[in-house]
Design a protein around this motif. Structure first.
Motif, PDB file in Angstrom:
ATOM      1  N   LYS A  35      10.100   3.864   3.407  1.00  0.00           N
ATOM      2  CA  LYS A  35       9.988   4.760   4.489  1.00  0.00           C
ATOM      3  C   LYS A  35       8.743   4.231   5.349  1.00  0.00           C
ATOM      4  N   TRP A  36       8.851   4.620   6.413  1.00  0.00           N
ATOM      5  CA  TRP A  36       7.782   4.146   7.378  1.00  0.00           C
ATOM      6  C   TRP A  36       6.998   5.450   7.976  1.00  0.00           C
ATOM      7  N   VAL A  37       5.521   5.280   7.513  1.00  0.00           N
ATOM      8  CA  VAL A  37       4.514   6.368   7.643  1.00  0.00           C
ATOM      9  C   VAL A  37       3.724   5.978   8.739  1.00  0.00           C
ATOM     10  N   PRO A  38       3.314   6.677   9.954  1.00  0.00           N
ATOM     11  CA  PRO A  38       2.499   6.192  10.745  1.00  0.00           C
ATOM     12  C   PRO A  38       1.028   6.188  10.345  1.00  0.00           C
ATOM     13  N   SER A  97      13.825   2.871  10.515  1.00  0.00           N
ATOM     14  CA  SER A  97      14.314   3.962  10.043  1.00  0.00           C
ATOM     15  C   SER A  97      14.399   3.695   8.559  1.00  0.00           C
ATOM     16  N   GLU A  98      14.398   4.872   7.793  1.00  0.00           N
ATOM     17  CA  GLU A  98      14.263   4.907   6.190  1.00  0.00           C
ATOM     18  C   GLU A  98      15.287   4.075   5.624  1.00  0.00           C
ATOM     19  N   GLY A 138       4.657   0.730   5.670  1.00  0.00           N
ATOM     20  CA  GLY A 138       5.884   1.024   4.736  1.00  0.00           C
ATOM     21  C   GLY A 138       5.563   1.202   3.424  1.00  0.00           C
ATOM     22  N   ILE A 139       6.003   2.181   2.945  1.00  0.00           N
ATOM     23  CA  ILE A 139       5.921   2.585   1.551  1.00  0.00           C
ATOM     24  C   ILE A 139       7.008   2.592   0.767  1.00  0.00           C
ATOM     25  N   HIS A 140       7.043   1.967  -0.457  1.00  0.00           N
ATOM     26  CA  HIS A 140       8.206   2.013  -1.180  1.00  0.00           C
ATOM     27  C   HIS A 140       8.171   3.151  -2.281  1.00  0.00           C
TER      28      HIS A 140
END
Length: 445
Positions: A124-127, A109-110, A403-405
């Motif tokens: 956030k987690w982006v496929p 989860s974010e 994972g993107i900050h």
């Protein structure tokens, strides 16, 4: 008739080897990927330059068949599913269901972290956008690998999936129909009839199919394969992401006097069935168990279907029995080995399993054989090999997520830390970094 098979022994009793000494003395085979890079490099380069034409030419050379097209027609997927043996379909449906249950729980989860008032960092987690899932051919048919690759990618939210599997001369240049049926059962509508190094290269660089349709390149390739597939993944890494460089499969069993030698022997043989390079290792405190397992392995190898393959694997330098003084010594030993699959068949097996630090997957007690994990436990069977479990994980939902900050600071929040940014920038002799903060607070007329 296959000669009687006897596992070689390594006796560590009465010694206290260091981790380095353990790694040096334990049975270990593996393959030298560097030894085939010179063969694989021209294949990868040809496909990079000429796309599907080159890939199909190599299929004709290596697989003895040239498919009419790379992409398998939708009608063939539907046909394969319609003709799938009902028992196999039911088993695949159970495998898919249990795999989804496990992998759904891996969702991330974010996370929003308030560092200071007005200053947040969100992860956030982006496929991954598009993934190529490789399913090998060779000694066996692996619909289970379709499940293990596709399910975590789908759960992660990957929007575009392509399954690639070698064309089979026996099936008119299509991948094995059970592979096609498994893909259809999972709702995958894009399957490429291409394998080997040329398959990895085509997934990486894309091309144009024989009917003029685009074969779009992928962003990541996952799934095991032979040494040539592994070499191609190494060469393409960077242009595309990969999960790992998978080597031959392996099992280690940590057992004491309570283990059933029939169970242990059957499990060692089950992994040896994969490949002549497969590794089967027993680590035990019990000489009596070692002797009983040796007898069971010799007898069962004679009657198993792939007896020659099994005998070669079990007699190889990668397989053997390791004798240790205590279960604690056994734990140190299997941690140093870092097996792809590790079974614990000891007293208090759950407690012992909780002390393991390095394994791709751990199978606890007499009723959790590796075969269960291969198909219907719900766990993933695409796991690190060759000791890589010391630092790497198996395939999971996380494999397909990035994972993107997201950094969001207000004026006041930046002002509160500006002098520290400037100080660190100057310490690194990067004054423009500090200036990028300072100018935001300078008055301009």
């Amino acid at each position: 008739m296959t000669a009687r098979t006897e596992l070689r022994r390594v006796d560590l009793r009465g010694s206290s080897p260091s981790t380095a000494e353990l790694r040096a003395v334990l049975p270990r085979g593996g393959v030298d990927v560097n030894s085939v890079l010179h063969l694989v490099t021209p294949v990868v380069e040809a496909v990079r330059e000429r796309g599907a034409d080159a890939a199909l030419e190599y299929s004709e050379t290596f697989d003895r068949v040239r498919p009419d097209s790379v992409r398998v027609p939708a009608a063939e997927l539907a046909k394969a599913l319609d003709q799938l043996d009902p028992d196999v379909r039911a088993a695949l449906e159970v495998s898919i269901e249990r795999s989804r249950i496990v992998h759904e729980d891996q969702r991330r989860s974010e996370t929003v972290t308030t560092v200071v008032p007005g200053g947040t960092v969100t992860e956030k987690w982006v496929p991954v956008e598009r993934v190529g899932l490789y399913v090998p051919g060779g000694n066996a048919v692996y619909p289970s690998s379709v499940v293990m690759n596709v399910v975590p990618a789908q759960v992660a939210g990957v929007g575009s999936l392509v399954v690639a599997s070698p064309p089979q001369a026996d099936f008119g240049g299509l991948p094995h129909p059970t592979i096609l049926a498994a893909a259809a059962l999972l709702g995958v509508d894009e399957v490429w009839a291409v394998g080997g190094a040329q398959g990895v290269a085509l997934l990486t660089y894309g091309g144009v199919d024989t009917d003029g349709a685009a074969l779009e390149p992928v962003d990541m390739i996952t799934g095991p394969g032979n040494i040539y597939v592994t070499a191609a993944k190494r060469l393409c890494r960077g242009a595309v992401g990969i999960d790992s460089e998978a080597g031959p499969t392996e099992i280690a069993i940590l057992a004491d006097h309570t283990a059933d030698p029939v169970h242990v022997a059957a499990d060692l043989i089950s992994q040896a069935e994969h490949d002549v390079l497969a590794a089967s290792v027993l680590v035990t405190t019990s000489v009596a168990l070692a002797d009983a397992v040796t007898r069971e392995v010799a007898e069962r190898t004679l009657t198993t279907k792939h007896s020659d393959r099994v005998a070669t694997a079990l007699a190889g330098e990668q397989s053997g029995i390791v004798l240790v003084d205590t279960v604690a010594d056994g734990i140190r030993t299997v941690d140093a080995y870092a097996a792809e699959h590790l079974e614990i068949q000891t007293e208090n097996a759950s407690e012992v399993a909780g002390r393991i630090r390095s394994a791709g997957a751990v199978f606890v007690g007499p009723w959790s054989p590796v075969s269960l994990g291969d198909y219907c436990a719900g766990s993933n069977h695409v796991l690190p090999t060759a000791g890589c479990a010391r630092h790497s994980s198996g395939l999971s939902v996380q494999t397909f997520l990035r994972g993107i900050h997201i950094v969001d600071y207000s004026r006041d929040a930046l002002d509160g830390v500006a002098k520290h940014v400037v100080a660190l920038a100057n310490a690194e002799d990067l004054p423009a970094h500090g200036d990028a903060v300072r100018v935001r607070f300078e008055s301009r007329s």
